[in-house]
Design a protein around this motif. Structure first.
Motif, short mmCIF file in Angstrom:
data_model
loop_
_atom_site.label_atom_id
_atom_site.label_comp_id
_atom_site.label_asym_id
_atom_site.label_seq_id
_atom_site.Cartn_x
_atom_site.Cartn_y
_atom_site.Cartn_z
N ARG A 3 0.90 -0.95 -0.14
CA ARG A 3 0.02 -0.16 0.04
C ARG A 3 0.84 1.14 -0.05
N GLY A 4 1.88 1.40 0.83
CA GLY A 4 2.65 2.32 0.95
C GLY A 4 3.39 2.78 -0.39
N ARG A 8 2.74 6.23 -2.80
CA ARG A 8 4.02 6.97 -3.37
C ARG A 8 4.02 7.10 -4.91
N ALA A 9 3.59 5.92 -5.53
CA ALA A 9 3.57 5.89 -6.83
C ALA A 9 2.34 6.65 -7.43
N GLY A 14 -6.37 12.95 -1.02
CA GLY A 14 -5.84 13.58 0.11
C GLY A 14 -4.48 13.85 0.44
N ILE A 15 -3.62 12.79 -0.09
CA ILE A 15 -2.12 12.84 0.20
C ILE A 15 -1.56 14.01 -0.55
N LEU A 16 -2.16 14.12 -1.88
CA LEU A 16 -1.62 15.17 -2.81
C LEU A 16 -1.94 16.80 -1.89
N THR A 17 -3.21 16.87 -1.59
CA THR A 17 -3.58 18.09 -0.88
C THR A 17 -2.85 18.33 0.31
N ALA A 18 -2.63 17.22 1.06
CA ALA A 18 -1.76 17.34 2.34
C ALA A 18 -0.35 17.90 2.11
N ARG A 19 0.21 17.27 1.07
CA ARG A 19 1.67 17.77 0.59
C ARG A 19 1.51 19.15 0.17
#
Length: 146
Positions: A3-4, A8-9, A14-19
């Motif tokens: 999953r991790g 990353r790939a 959610g991950i993009l907006t947090a970054r």
């Protein structure tokens, strides 16, 4: 695929907006620190980013920022102690309080606006003004659709 590794790939929204948020906060608060506001933390943005110049009720700050009222109260306490905001009676309802920026708070808000405008101008230059305008428009649509 683990999953991790997948995240990353192919990061989700959610991950993009947090970054994006954390990157902007790092730059914003780094520049603010260089300008004499080193006592502020990114969490204070839940207040300062949503505070009207003539004051805002804590309940409205909680709604605008998506934070719990208790979190807002703690952050307002901190900003009062640091000299960026103060609580005053709401002239339209004496039972209610407004969170009002001090002169230092107003100066920080203006400086923050200028820093964010420069960040946005840099991104518009990098990706082109039309592409950046489309990105912001779509991002606004996503936020409104939630």
């Amino acid at each position: 695929m683990w999953r991790g590794e997948r995240k990353r790939a192919d990061p989700d929204l959610g991950i993009l907006t947090a970054r994006l948020l954390f990157g902007i906060q790092r730059e914003l608060f780094g520049v603010l620190a260089d300008q004499g506001y080193g006592d502020l933390r990114p969490q204070h943005g839940a207040i300062l980013a949503h505070l009207d110049e003539d004051g805002t009720r804590a309940t409205d700050l909680a709604q605008r920022s998506g934070q719990h009222k208790q979190v807002i109260g703690k952050l307002v306490d901190e900003l009062e102690a640091l000299g960026y905001a103060e609580r005053r009676p709401d002239p339209s309802d004496r039972r209610a309080k407004l969170v009002v920026p001090t002169d230092r708070g107003l100066a920080q808000m203006r400086d923050s606006d200028a820093i964010l405008a420069a960040i946005e101008a840099r991104h518009a230059e990098t990706f082109g003004p039309d592409a950046y305008a489309d990105f912001k428009r779509i991002l606004c649509l996503l936020v409104e659709a939630r």
